[in-house]
Design a protein around this motif. Structure first.
Motif, mmCIF file in Angstrom:
data_model
loop_
_atom_site.group_PDB
_atom_site.id
_atom_site.type_symbol
_atom_site.label_atom_id
_atom_site.label_comp_id
_atom_site.label_asym_id
_atom_site.label_seq_id
_atom_site.Cartn_x
_atom_site.Cartn_y
_atom_site.Cartn_z
ATOM 1 N N PRO A 115 0.819 -1.218 0.000
ATOM 2 C CA PRO A 115 0.000 0.000 0.000
ATOM 3 C C PRO A 115 0.852 1.267 0.000
ATOM 4 O O PRO A 115 1.868 1.351 0.698
ATOM 5 C CB PRO A 115 -0.810 -0.130 1.299
ATOM 6 C CG PRO A 115 -0.052 -1.101 2.140
ATOM 7 C CD PRO A 115 0.602 -2.050 1.190
ATOM 8 N N GLY A 116 0.446 2.227 -0.814
ATOM 9 C CA GLY A 116 1.158 3.492 -0.892
ATOM 10 C C GLY A 116 2.324 3.508 -1.851
ATOM 11 O O GLY A 116 2.935 4.567 -2.068
ATOM 12 N N ALA A 117 2.661 2.373 -2.451
ATOM 13 C CA ALA A 117 3.797 2.322 -3.377
ATOM 14 C C ALA A 117 3.450 3.018 -4.695
ATOM 15 O O ALA A 117 2.287 3.069 -5.107
ATOM 16 C CB ALA A 117 4.199 0.874 -3.652
ATOM 17 N N VAL A 118 4.473 3.550 -5.349
ATOM 18 C CA VAL A 118 4.321 4.160 -6.669
ATOM 19 C C VAL A 118 4.579 3.084 -7.721
ATOM 20 O O VAL A 118 5.607 2.400 -7.669
ATOM 21 C CB VAL A 118 5.299 5.330 -6.856
ATOM 22 C CG1 VAL A 118 5.196 5.892 -8.276
ATOM 23 C CG2 VAL A 118 5.035 6.426 -5.836
ATOM 24 N N VAL A 119 3.657 2.938 -8.656
ATOM 25 C CA VAL A 119 3.776 1.904 -9.683
ATOM 26 C C VAL A 119 4.324 2.520 -10.964
ATOM 27 O O VAL A 119 3.730 3.443 -11.532
ATOM 28 C CB VAL A 119 2.417 1.239 -9.966
ATOM 29 C CG1 VAL A 119 2.552 0.189 -11.074
ATOM 30 C CG2 VAL A 119 1.871 0.602 -8.699
ATOM 31 N N PRO A 150 9.869 10.953 -5.502
ATOM 32 C CA PRO A 150 10.531 11.252 -4.221
ATOM 33 C C PRO A 150 11.255 10.043 -3.642
ATOM 34 O O PRO A 150 10.775 8.907 -3.730
ATOM 35 C CB PRO A 150 9.365 11.692 -3.324
ATOM 36 C CG PRO A 150 8.363 12.262 -4.278
ATOM 37 C CD PRO A 150 8.468 11.411 -5.513
ATOM 38 N N ALA A 151 12.419 10.292 -3.053
ATOM 39 C CA ALA A 151 13.298 9.219 -2.593
ATOM 40 C C ALA A 151 12.669 8.364 -1.497
ATOM 41 O O ALA A 151 13.080 7.209 -1.294
ATOM 42 C CB ALA A 151 14.619 9.806 -2.109
ATOM 43 N N ASP A 152 11.700 8.902 -0.770
ATOM 44 C CA ASP A 152 11.101 8.133 0.326
ATOM 45 C C ASP A 152 9.940 7.254 -0.130
ATOM 46 O O ASP A 152 9.320 6.572 0.690
ATOM 47 C CB ASP A 152 10.633 9.077 1.440
ATOM 48 C CG ASP A 152 9.562 10.065 0.969
ATOM 49 O OD1 ASP A 152 9.359 10.193 -0.260
ATOM 50 O OD2 ASP A 152 8.944 10.706 1.830
ATOM 51 N N GLN A 153 9.654 7.247 -1.429
ATOM 52 C CA GLN A 153 8.545 6.456 -1.962
ATOM 53 C C GLN A 153 9.012 5.051 -2.359
ATOM 54 O O GLN A 153 10.045 4.889 -3.010
ATOM 55 C CB GLN A 153 7.944 7.134 -3.191
ATOM 56 C CG GLN A 153 7.203 8.420 -2.892
ATOM 57 C CD GLN A 153 5.831 8.156 -2.293
ATOM 58 O OE1 GLN A 153 4.975 7.557 -2.915
ATOM 59 N NE2 GLN A 153 5.640 8.617 -1.073
ATOM 60 N N THR A 154 8.234 4.041 -1.973
ATOM 61 C CA THR A 154 8.474 2.683 -2.453
ATOM 62 C C THR A 154 8.030 2.608 -3.916
ATOM 63 O O THR A 154 6.969 3.124 -4.275
ATOM 64 C CB THR A 154 7.672 1.661 -1.631
ATOM 65 O OG1 THR A 154 8.107 1.730 -0.273
ATOM 66 C CG2 THR A 154 7.873 0.244 -2.153
ATOM 67 N N ILE A 155 8.857 1.993 -4.744
ATOM 68 C CA ILE A 155 8.550 1.904 -6.169
ATOM 69 C C ILE A 155 8.375 0.445 -6.568
ATOM 70 O O ILE A 155 9.247 -0.395 -6.300
ATOM 71 C CB ILE A 155 9.660 2.548 -7.029
ATOM 72 C CG1 ILE A 155 9.796 4.039 -6.700
ATOM 73 C CG2 ILE A 155 9.375 2.353 -8.521
ATOM 74 C CD1 ILE A 155 10.954 4.720 -7.416
#
Length: 323
Positions: A115-119, A150-155
């Motif tokens: 949840p919350g990850a950038v796809v 952004p660097a703090d985002q899970t990809i």
């Protein structure tokens, strides 16, 4: 330069090209072709390039009919960008093994587990998968897309594991990567590069980041096992741009063999060789002059995307085009 031919005779090809040109004028049509198509398909196209370039050309055209000489997801992208125009693909069976390596149901489950990850979806995906994505990318702009997040985002990166591995090493970002692959690029292994390098030490080596050898090649470059002065990891358009400016006279190209047509045409004084003659996409090669003629004549194989999917997919595509 003699165009790469399949089963048509020269006379038949000339007749077909004349028919295609007449139909193109009468239909107010534009023909877009991918770098991996047969040489004679590239020769009749109004635009030849990679997936990103084809999308850009589709986005800016004012033609009434767009004929996409590529694989199905490329035609879907053109249809998403041009809902008011007729988009055709000469053979609807021209699929993509990489796009088929993830379904929209699998992506939804992966997103639910993160949840919350950038796809970030490679452009070689279905419209339905793009609709579940935050960004699209091609090999030409994938690094810029990753660095824009952004660097703090899970990809979550999908579906190509080789391109994902390349991006993880190149950007230093801890990407979560889907284990998909292109059947053509996966067949390019480190041993092929090593054998060609031993046989042609003076040639420059141009390697696509989708290739199965690219992670090993990057590691070898970092350790100094491969001479970095003669090895370049590039998108297809990057390969062509490099060949245009390089003083080298011989090149080994590690991607689908169709791209050699543009290189040889632009530089008949230089030598371009595939890493292996077998590196050919069976789906791209389904497109023939006869099928392009029939598509224009009969408006055969129209491609449409449901509006609700198209609207969501367009967000990811527009972000790709903006970058």
């Amino acid at each position: 330069m003699v165009a790469q031919l399949y089963e048509t005779t020269v006379a038949t090809a000339a007749e077909l090209i004349a028919e295609i040109n007449d139909l193109r004028r009468r239909r107010n049509a534009i023909i877009l072709a991918h770098n991996y198509e047969y040489g004679e398909i590239q020769e009749i196209a109004d635009y030849v390039g990679d997936s990103l370039g084809m999308a850009q050309a589709a986005a800016r055209t004012d033609a009434d009919v767009i004929v996409v000489c590529g694989v199905y997801f490329m035609a879907e992208t053109a249809a998403i960008l041009n809902p008011q125009r007729t988009v055709l693909i000469p053979d609807a069976n021209a699929g993509c093994s990489l796009a088929d390596s993830i379904t929209v149901e699998q992506l939804r489950a992966w997103k639910a587990a993160n949840p919350g990850a950038v796809v970030v979806s490679y452009v070689n995906t279905s419209a339905a998968v793009k609709a579940e994505s935050d960004y699209c990318c091609t090999s030409g702009n994938a690094e810029r897309v990753i660095n824009a997040i952004p660097a703090d985002q899970t990809i979550l990166f999908l579906p190509d594991m080789f391109l994902g591995s390349y991006l993880r090493q190149k950007t230093g970002r801890p990407l979560k990567i889907w284990a998909g692959e292109c059947h053509v690029h996966a067949a390019i292994r480190p041993a092929m590069i090593e054998q060609k390098r031993a046989a042609m030490p003076d040639a420059e080596f141009l390697i696509h980041p989708e290739c199965g050898c690219v992670s090993s090649a990057m590691d070898d470059l970092a350790r100094g096992a491969i001479d970095s002065r003669g090895t370049y990891i590039l998108s297809t358009e990057g390969m062509i741009a490099h060949a245009n400016r390089s003083p080298a006279s011989r090149f080994v190209v590690a991607t689908e063999i169709g791209v050699l047509h543009r290189m040889r045409k632009a530089h008949p004084d230089k030598q371009f060789m595939p890493v292996d003659e077998s590196i050919s996409c069976r789906y791209m090669k389904l497109i023939t002059l006869e099928k392009v003629r029939d598509s224009l004549r009969d408006l055969r194989e129209p491609v449409t995307v449901p509006p609700e999917i198209a609207a969501r997919a367009r967000v990811a595509i527009d972000r790709m085009l903006a970058l």
